[in-house]
Scaffold this motif. Sequence first.
Motif, PDB file in Angstrom:
ATOM      1  N   LEU A 252       0.825  -1.208   0.000  1.00 55.15           N
ATOM      2  CA  LEU A 252       0.000   0.000   0.000  1.00 55.15           C
ATOM      3  C   LEU A 252       0.860   1.260   0.000  1.00 55.15           C
ATOM      4  CD1 LEU A 252      -3.029  -0.373   2.471  1.00 55.15           C
ATOM      5  CD2 LEU A 252      -3.112   0.249   0.048  1.00 55.15           C
ATOM      6  N   LEU A 253       1.857   1.279   0.869  1.00 53.00           N
ATOM      7  CA  LEU A 253       2.738   2.443   0.939  1.00 53.00           C
ATOM      8  C   LEU A 253       3.662   2.524  -0.272  1.00 53.00           C
ATOM      9  CD1 LEU A 253       3.688   2.385   4.717  1.00 53.00           C
ATOM     10  CD2 LEU A 253       2.465   4.209   3.548  1.00 53.00           C
ATOM     11  N   ALA A 254       4.174   1.378  -0.690  1.00 49.99           N
ATOM     12  CA  ALA A 254       5.133   1.380  -1.788  1.00 49.99           C
ATOM     13  C   ALA A 254       4.503   1.816  -3.104  1.00 49.99           C
ATOM     14  CB  ALA A 254       5.743  -0.017  -1.940  1.00 49.99           C
ATOM     15  N   LEU A 255       3.207   1.578  -3.289  1.00 49.56           N
ATOM     16  CA  LEU A 255       2.546   1.929  -4.546  1.00 49.56           C
ATOM     17  C   LEU A 255       2.621   3.413  -4.857  1.00 49.56           C
ATOM     18  CD1 LEU A 255      -0.654  -0.296  -4.613  1.00 49.56           C
ATOM     19  CD2 LEU A 255       1.188  -0.280  -6.286  1.00 49.56           C
ATOM     20  N   GLN A 256       2.641   4.245  -3.824  1.00 45.71           N
ATOM     21  CA  GLN A 256       2.651   5.686  -4.062  1.00 45.71           C
ATOM     22  C   GLN A 256       4.065   6.255  -4.202  1.00 45.71           C
ATOM     23  OE1 GLN A 256      -0.122   7.858  -1.556  1.00 45.71           O
ATOM     24  NE2 GLN A 256      -1.766   7.002  -2.753  1.00 45.71           N
ATOM     25  N   SER A 257       5.048   5.369  -4.305  1.00 43.67           N
ATOM     26  CA  SER A 257       6.432   5.816  -4.468  1.00 43.67           C
ATOM     27  C   SER A 257       6.769   6.131  -5.920  1.00 43.67           C
ATOM     28  CB  SER A 257       7.386   4.726  -3.962  1.00 43.67           C
ATOM     29  OG  SER A 257       7.331   3.582  -4.815  1.00 43.67           O
ATOM     30  N   GLY A 258       5.858   5.754  -6.833  1.00 46.49           N
ATOM     31  CA  GLY A 258       6.116   5.989  -8.252  1.00 46.49           C
ATOM     32  C   GLY A 258       6.656   4.775  -8.977  1.00 46.49           C
TER      33      GLY A 258
ATOM     34  N   ALA B 240       5.284  -5.351  -6.500  1.00 50.25           N
ATOM     35  CA  ALA B 240       4.869  -6.716  -6.179  1.00 50.25           C
ATOM     36  C   ALA B 240       6.067  -7.591  -5.848  1.00 50.25           C
ATOM     37  CB  ALA B 240       4.077  -7.304  -7.346  1.00 50.25           C
ATOM     38  N   HIS B 241       7.096  -7.493  -6.666  1.00 46.99           N
ATOM     39  CA  HIS B 241       8.290  -8.308  -6.438  1.00 46.99           C
ATOM     40  C   HIS B 241       9.014  -7.873  -5.160  1.00 46.99           C
ATOM     41  CE1 HIS B 241      11.866 -10.652  -7.348  1.00 46.99           C
ATOM     42  NE2 HIS B 241      12.594  -9.572  -7.123  1.00 46.99           N
TER      43      HIS B 241
ATOM     44  N   PHE C 150       5.265 -10.495  -3.146  1.00 52.28           N
ATOM     45  CA  PHE C 150       4.226 -11.198  -3.888  1.00 52.28           C
ATOM     46  C   PHE C 150       4.864 -12.020  -5.006  1.00 52.28           C
ATOM     47  CE2 PHE C 150       1.449  -7.851  -2.111  1.00 52.28           C
ATOM     48  CZ  PHE C 150       0.418  -8.657  -1.625  1.00 52.28           C
ATOM     49  N   TYR C 151       4.171 -13.093  -5.392  1.00 52.91           N
ATOM     50  CA  TYR C 151       4.701 -13.959  -6.447  1.00 52.91           C
ATOM     51  C   TYR C 151       4.801 -13.198  -7.764  1.00 52.91           C
ATOM     52  CZ  TYR C 151       5.148 -17.925  -9.621  1.00 52.91           C
ATOM     53  OH  TYR C 151       5.579 -18.793 -10.591  1.00 52.91           O
TER      54      TYR C 151
ATOM     55  N   HIS D 216       2.582  -9.755 -10.268  1.00 58.76           N
ATOM     56  CA  HIS D 216       1.604  -8.662 -10.345  1.00 58.76           C
ATOM     57  C   HIS D 216       0.186  -9.187 -10.154  1.00 58.76           C
ATOM     58  CE1 HIS D 216      -0.142  -5.215 -13.079  1.00 58.76           C
ATOM     59  NE2 HIS D 216      -0.760  -5.321 -11.929  1.00 58.76           N
ATOM     60  N   ALA D 217      -0.117 -10.316 -10.767  1.00 57.06           N
ATOM     61  CA  ALA D 217      -1.479 -10.864 -10.710  1.00 57.06           C
ATOM     62  C   ALA D 217      -1.873 -11.231  -9.283  1.00 57.06           C
ATOM     63  CB  ALA D 217      -1.586 -12.082 -11.622  1.00 57.06           C
ATOM     64  N   GLN D 218      -0.950 -11.848  -8.536  1.00 62.03           N
ATOM     65  CA  GLN D 218      -1.256 -12.213  -7.157  1.00 62.03           C
ATOM     66  C   GLN D 218      -1.532 -10.971  -6.318  1.00 62.03           C
ATOM     67  OE1 GLN D 218       1.864 -13.525  -4.575  1.00 62.03           O
ATOM     68  NE2 GLN D 218       0.512 -14.812  -3.328  1.00 62.03           N
ATOM     69  N   MET D 219      -0.723  -9.921  -6.512  1.00 57.48           N
ATOM     70  CA  MET D 219      -0.934  -8.691  -5.754  1.00 57.48           C
ATOM     71  C   MET D 219      -2.269  -8.052  -6.123  1.00 57.48           C
ATOM     72  SD  MET D 219       1.576  -5.419  -5.117  1.00 57.48           S
ATOM     73  CE  MET D 219       1.184  -4.433  -6.554  1.00 57.48           C
ATOM     74  N   SER D 220      -2.639  -8.062  -7.379  1.00 56.68           N
ATOM     75  CA  SER D 220      -3.902  -7.470  -7.813  1.00 56.68           C
ATOM     76  C   SER D 220      -5.085  -8.204  -7.190  1.00 56.68           C
ATOM     77  CB  SER D 220      -4.007  -7.507  -9.346  1.00 56.68           C
ATOM     78  OG  SER D 220      -3.030  -6.672  -9.935  1.00 56.68           O
ATOM     79  N   ARG D 221      -5.031  -9.535  -7.181  1.00 59.68           N
ATOM     80  CA  ARG D 221      -6.111 -10.309  -6.561  1.00 59.68           C
ATOM     81  C   ARG D 221      -6.225  -9.989  -5.078  1.00 59.68           C
ATOM     82  NH1 ARG D 221      -3.805 -14.445  -9.737  1.00 59.68           N
ATOM     83  NH2 ARG D 221      -2.775 -15.308  -7.891  1.00 59.68           N
ATOM     84  N   THR D 222      -5.089  -9.879  -4.412  1.00 58.61           N
ATOM     85  CA  THR D 222      -5.084  -9.576  -2.976  1.00 58.61           C
ATOM     86  C   THR D 222      -5.684  -8.211  -2.700  1.00 58.61           C
ATOM     87  OG1 THR D 222      -3.101 -10.936  -2.676  1.00 58.61           O
ATOM     88  CG2 THR D 222      -3.627  -9.360  -0.934  1.00 58.61           C
ATOM     89  N   PHE D 223      -5.332  -7.221  -3.496  1.00 54.82           N
ATOM     90  CA  PHE D 223      -5.845  -5.873  -3.295  1.00 54.82           C
ATOM     91  C   PHE D 223      -7.348  -5.795  -3.528  1.00 54.82           C
ATOM     92  CE2 PHE D 223      -1.656  -4.539  -2.706  1.00 54.82           C
ATOM     93  CZ  PHE D 223      -1.645  -3.207  -2.308  1.00 54.82           C
TER      94      PHE D 223
END
Length: 263
Positions: A210-216, A223-224, A228-229, A231-238
């Motif tokens: 959540l915090l890292a996403l706004q770093s640009g 995700a890496h 997370f395994y 991008h897809a795994q992170m998207s499902r989790t979110f």
Amino acid sequence: MHNSIERTPIRAHLTDHMVIVNAQAVETGPTRRPAAVLIWSTTDQKIAFSDPKGNLLFEGKAALVAPEVIRRLRTTDSTFFSLNFEPGNRHFLPLSRLVARQDFMPLKFDRFSELSDELQSRFELADYKGIEELSDELALTLLPRTNAKHLRDERIDLLLPLLESNQPPELNSLAQMLHLSKDRLSHLFADDIGMPLRSYVLWRRYRRALLALQSGEKIATVAHRVGFYDHAQMSRTFLTLFGYSPSILKCPKFIRISGIQSN
């Protein structure tokens, strides 16, 4: 989805084991969050929760929501606050027990209205310590005075920092470090924290993201980096935990996130 991007951005502040949200007129997809959620409207407008098919589950000005309840949130023309007490927070287990039999506990709006302006002011001033203190006070007002304080096993307190790594030790290694069997550690962790160890690790990974996403950084890079395994795994989790995709949560016009820095 309600076009919240044209409105005041959602503000989310992450403390160690709590997320505090201040938002206006939002509509989420179905979420299932491992947190006891205290939510209230700051006006006379009601907050509505529905199931994934759109059937109304709760409508009112204030409520305590049990963990793991699948629901969609919709608010219109009203700012609201949402205090998400997570596994590991000292109020998580007592609040979860309080609402365990009904999923949504209606609360009297009056007890929150006088604190809304103060919370709003502290968000404007970025007084996050003050926000955390007020949130703690609010949780205590809901709990019976006779509520027994849960004393966590000190071995679990030693374990929690190790789980903040992007690649935490496996269960077998953790059990050996604490001189416990894997089964004993699993049961002890679930009893003291309120969720299974593997689920807790995934939840903390989500919070770091959540915090890292706004770093640009690119979503795949985030995700890496947080474990997370892909991008897809992170998207499902979110989508499951927040009701929005990572691409939406990257947008500062939609949400602004502050709090503990990710590893």
